[in-house]
Design an enzyme around this catalytic site. Sequence first.
Site, PDB file in Angstrom:
ATOM      1  N   LYS A 127       0.857  -1.136  -0.028  1.00 40.95           N
ATOM      2  CA  LYS A 127       0.136  -0.117  -0.042  1.00 40.95           C
ATOM      3  C   LYS A 127       0.791   1.343  -0.013  1.00 40.95           C
ATOM      4  O   LYS A 127       2.038   1.185   0.520  1.00 40.95           O
ATOM      5  CB  LYS A 127      -0.922  -0.035   1.211  1.00 40.95           C
ATOM      6  CG  LYS A 127      -2.200   0.879   1.011  1.00 40.95           C
ATOM      7  CD  LYS A 127      -3.158   0.164   0.510  1.00 40.95           C
ATOM      8  CE  LYS A 127      -4.529   0.696   0.056  1.00 40.95           C
ATOM      9  NZ  LYS A 127      -5.434  -0.065  -0.499  1.00 40.95           N
ATOM     10  N   ASP A 167      -6.973   4.088  -4.619  1.00 44.05           N
ATOM     11  CA  ASP A 167      -7.717   3.962  -3.112  1.00 44.05           C
ATOM     12  C   ASP A 167      -8.401   5.566  -2.937  1.00 44.05           C
ATOM     13  O   ASP A 167      -8.738   6.022  -3.841  1.00 44.05           O
ATOM     14  CB  ASP A 167      -6.605   3.613  -1.977  1.00 44.05           C
ATOM     15  CG  ASP A 167      -7.384   3.258  -0.942  1.00 44.05           C
ATOM     16  OD1 ASP A 167      -7.803   1.729  -0.876  1.00 44.05           O
ATOM     17  OD2 ASP A 167      -7.519   3.716   0.087  1.00 44.05           O
TER      18      ASP A 167
HETATM   19  P1  NDP Z   1     -13.192   7.574  -2.936  1.00 42.98           P
HETATM   20  O1  NDP Z   1     -11.978   8.449  -2.737  1.00 42.98           O
HETATM   21  O2  NDP Z   1     -13.671   7.300  -4.340  1.00 42.98           O
HETATM   22  O3  NDP Z   1     -14.382   7.783  -1.943  1.00 42.98           O
HETATM   23  C1  NDP Z   1     -14.230   7.860  -0.511  1.00 42.98           C
HETATM   24  C2  NDP Z   1     -15.629   8.163   0.031  1.00 42.98           C
HETATM   25  O4  NDP Z   1     -15.699   8.054   1.300  1.00 42.98           O
HETATM   26  C3  NDP Z   1     -15.954   9.614  -0.351  1.00 42.98           C
HETATM   27  O5  NDP Z   1     -17.255   9.871  -0.686  1.00 42.98           O
HETATM   28  C4  NDP Z   1     -15.685  10.292   0.995  1.00 42.98           C
HETATM   29  O6  NDP Z   1     -16.301  11.393   1.024  1.00 42.98           O
HETATM   30  C5  NDP Z   1     -16.033   9.182   1.905  1.00 42.98           C
HETATM   31  N1  NDP Z   1     -15.361   9.422   2.991  1.00 42.98           N
HETATM   32  C6  NDP Z   1     -14.106   9.565   3.549  1.00 42.98           C
HETATM   33  N2  NDP Z   1     -14.055   9.720   4.767  1.00 42.98           N
HETATM   34  C7  NDP Z   1     -15.195   9.590   5.285  1.00 42.98           C
HETATM   35  C8  NDP Z   1     -15.583   9.727   6.784  1.00 42.98           C
HETATM   36  N3  NDP Z   1     -14.841  10.120   7.560  1.00 42.98           N
HETATM   37  N4  NDP Z   1     -16.877   9.484   7.019  1.00 42.98           N
HETATM   38  C9  NDP Z   1     -17.701   9.380   5.932  1.00 42.98           C
HETATM   39  N5  NDP Z   1     -17.456   9.335   4.590  1.00 42.98           N
HETATM   40  C10 NDP Z   1     -16.208   9.385   4.379  1.00 42.98           C
HETATM   41  O7  NDP Z   1     -12.692   6.415  -2.149  1.00 42.98           O
HETATM   42  P2  NDP Z   1     -13.031   4.573  -2.764  1.00 42.98           P
HETATM   43  O8  NDP Z   1     -14.362   4.565  -2.992  1.00 42.98           O
HETATM   44  O9  NDP Z   1     -11.943   4.026  -3.685  1.00 42.98           O
HETATM   45  O10 NDP Z   1     -12.722   3.900  -1.365  1.00 42.98           O
HETATM   46  C11 NDP Z   1     -13.626   3.534  -0.141  1.00 42.98           C
HETATM   47  C12 NDP Z   1     -13.026   2.555   0.879  1.00 42.98           C
HETATM   48  O11 NDP Z   1     -13.038   1.526  -0.139  1.00 42.98           O
HETATM   49  C13 NDP Z   1     -11.707   2.708   1.396  1.00 42.98           C
HETATM   50  O12 NDP Z   1     -11.724   1.900   2.710  1.00 42.98           O
HETATM   51  C14 NDP Z   1     -10.940   1.891   0.378  1.00 42.98           C
HETATM   52  O13 NDP Z   1      -9.768   1.592   1.074  1.00 42.98           O
HETATM   53  C15 NDP Z   1     -11.666   0.869   0.121  1.00 42.98           C
HETATM   54  N6  NDP Z   1     -11.292  -0.052  -1.136  1.00 42.98           N
HETATM   55  C16 NDP Z   1     -11.216   0.644  -2.445  1.00 42.98           C
HETATM   56  C17 NDP Z   1     -11.115  -0.303  -3.354  1.00 42.98           C
HETATM   57  C18 NDP Z   1     -10.831   0.432  -4.829  1.00 42.98           C
HETATM   58  O14 NDP Z   1     -10.848   0.034  -5.781  1.00 42.98           O
HETATM   59  N7  NDP Z   1     -11.213   1.925  -4.928  1.00 42.98           N
HETATM   60  C19 NDP Z   1     -10.723  -1.516  -3.493  1.00 42.98           C
HETATM   61  C20 NDP Z   1     -10.874  -2.024  -2.190  1.00 42.98           C
HETATM   62  C21 NDP Z   1     -11.268  -1.361  -1.105  1.00 42.98           C
HETATM   63  P3  NDP Z   1     -15.812  12.969   0.655  1.00 42.98           P
HETATM   64  O15 NDP Z   1     -16.507  12.746  -0.574  1.00 42.98           O
HETATM   65  O16 NDP Z   1     -16.341  13.996   1.569  1.00 42.98           O
HETATM   66  O17 NDP Z   1     -14.239  13.162   0.596  1.00 42.98           O
HETATM   67  O1  2IT Z   2      -7.686  -1.904  -0.917  1.00 44.33           O
HETATM   68  C1  2IT Z   2      -7.697  -2.160  -2.145  1.00 44.33           C
HETATM   69  O2  2IT Z   2      -7.822  -3.378  -2.435  1.00 44.33           O
HETATM   70  C2  2IT Z   2      -7.412  -1.338  -3.338  1.00 44.33           C
HETATM   71  N1  2IT Z   2      -7.347  -0.134  -3.090  1.00 44.33           N
HETATM   72  C3  2IT Z   2      -7.303  -2.032  -4.626  1.00 44.33           C
HETATM   73  C4  2IT Z   2      -5.789  -2.350  -4.882  1.00 44.33           C
HETATM   74  C5  2IT Z   2      -5.215  -2.583  -6.169  1.00 44.33           C
HETATM   75  O3  2IT Z   2      -4.187  -2.913  -6.378  1.00 44.33           O
HETATM   76  O4  2IT Z   2      -6.211  -2.687  -6.993  1.00 44.33           O
END
Ligand code: NDP
Ligand code: 2IT
Length: 452
Positions: A127, A167
Amino acid sequence: MNQNTTDKVKRFEKGDCAENKVFYQAMEEVIYSIAPLLESDPKYARYAILDRLVVPDRIIKFKVTWMDDSQNIQVNTGYRVQFNNALGPYKGGLRFHPSVNEGILKFLGFEQILKNSLTGLPIGGAKGGSDFDPKGKSDFEVMKFCSSFMTELHKYIGPRMDVPAGDIGVGAREIGYLFGEYKKITSTYEGVLTGKPFVFGGSLMRPEATGYGTIYFTEKMLEIEGKEPLEGKICTVSGAGNVALHAIEKLQQIGAIAVSCTDSKGTIYDSRGVDLCLLKELKLERRASLEEYVKSHPEAQYIPIEEYPEGAHAVWDIPCYAAFPCATQNELTDIDAQNLIVNGCVSVSEGANMPSTPKAINDFLSHKVCFAPAKAANAGGVAVSEFEMSQNAAMAKWSFEEVDEKLKITMQQICTRVALTAKDYGVEGNYVDGANIAGFKKVADAMIAEGI
Ligand code: NDP
Ligand code: 2IT
């Protein structure tokens, strides 16, 4: 709990700082889960697998300087935590958010090792990221930050070495700028990052993969546990980013009713089902606050975060059949878990990484709520990242349908394997222990076979 296991947890925690709190939270859960495996087979202790697994192979930390639009010089910190490559090249996302520090990236990197192992694909765990906040920055500022970040990072990554992705705060725009800089520095056009836009080597369905995958996993879990499917059911979702939007999209496609989303400032509750087109416009195109949603839908409710008692979140107080935390770590507390349980929630699936606190998880398990832990339920994103690596290596392009089908099969296989592992180790229905044991065992066996 066995004294041996408790001692192990204490030993790993000795003398460390507050920044590592989330890392210990992730590690403790795994140590308790795998206790039966370690007790049943002495080889894991003999080869000191746990001691070796909880220490990253290396942590790269560097300075990132860049010039903002007002010609001021800005300084941020960049990181890459290369945790374990027993199963394949280091693989995992980059997070750009002001809260990023070494402890958060160690927690995410550690989780990633076991998640990637569960996919059955040849990828190790890593990461990275920065305390840079893309919010409120112009495209040009984001570009300049990404170029400077890559000036340092490029030395440590490569398609067979370490392949970052997105992420929180890192989507196709950031990946594009990072890729452009890597190409410029190295004069190579190779699959060194995943989540690239489709036009230059991205996989179809990578944006959808994590959210869709979480729903595929949940459908399979409900089937295995003999519960009613999601169709026609009220579902609550937190977050309004990549994972949340696509979880909502898939829920709508299968006829479920997703009634909520959240961002860092508040919650939307729209009892007729959220307007996904509007949500995408607000979050993907305008990067606006969710508060704007009620301007178009005055019948929906917007609940600012400060209007809710501390330690509880409005989104988890909405009665639902299934809940999907898809925002960030520790966003679902024990108070939230109690609210969900009292309101009759049957299933909780983690789209985000470690969104539920340990007490919340214990409450779900003791009340027989079907609980899908992050490292299994959100593995669809990294799985499709690996499909992107395969396509890049073969100079091939797979169709949307082909990737979707492979993703669905992968999520169903993970779910079945986790459920069977839990049964084999005497904890039937406990997907937390099932995922930790199955994920750990594969990495541990590879580490033993590869020598010390
Ligand atoms: P994004 O940046 O696309 O979106 C994050 C979202 O969460 C935003 O809407 C943000 O709000 C909101 N958020 C952040 N902090 C808070 C908080 N404290 N309380 C409420 N809402 C909050 O990120 P992702 O959707 O990619 O990631 C979301 C989660 O999924 C993370 O935990 C990430 O590690 C996990 N993840 C992501 C993957 C991926 O492929 N992208 C894969 C696997 C897991 P705001 O718009 O106000 O910032
Ligand atoms: O938490 C996760 O699995 C991710 N943010 C995606 C990692 C990746 O290499 O696609």
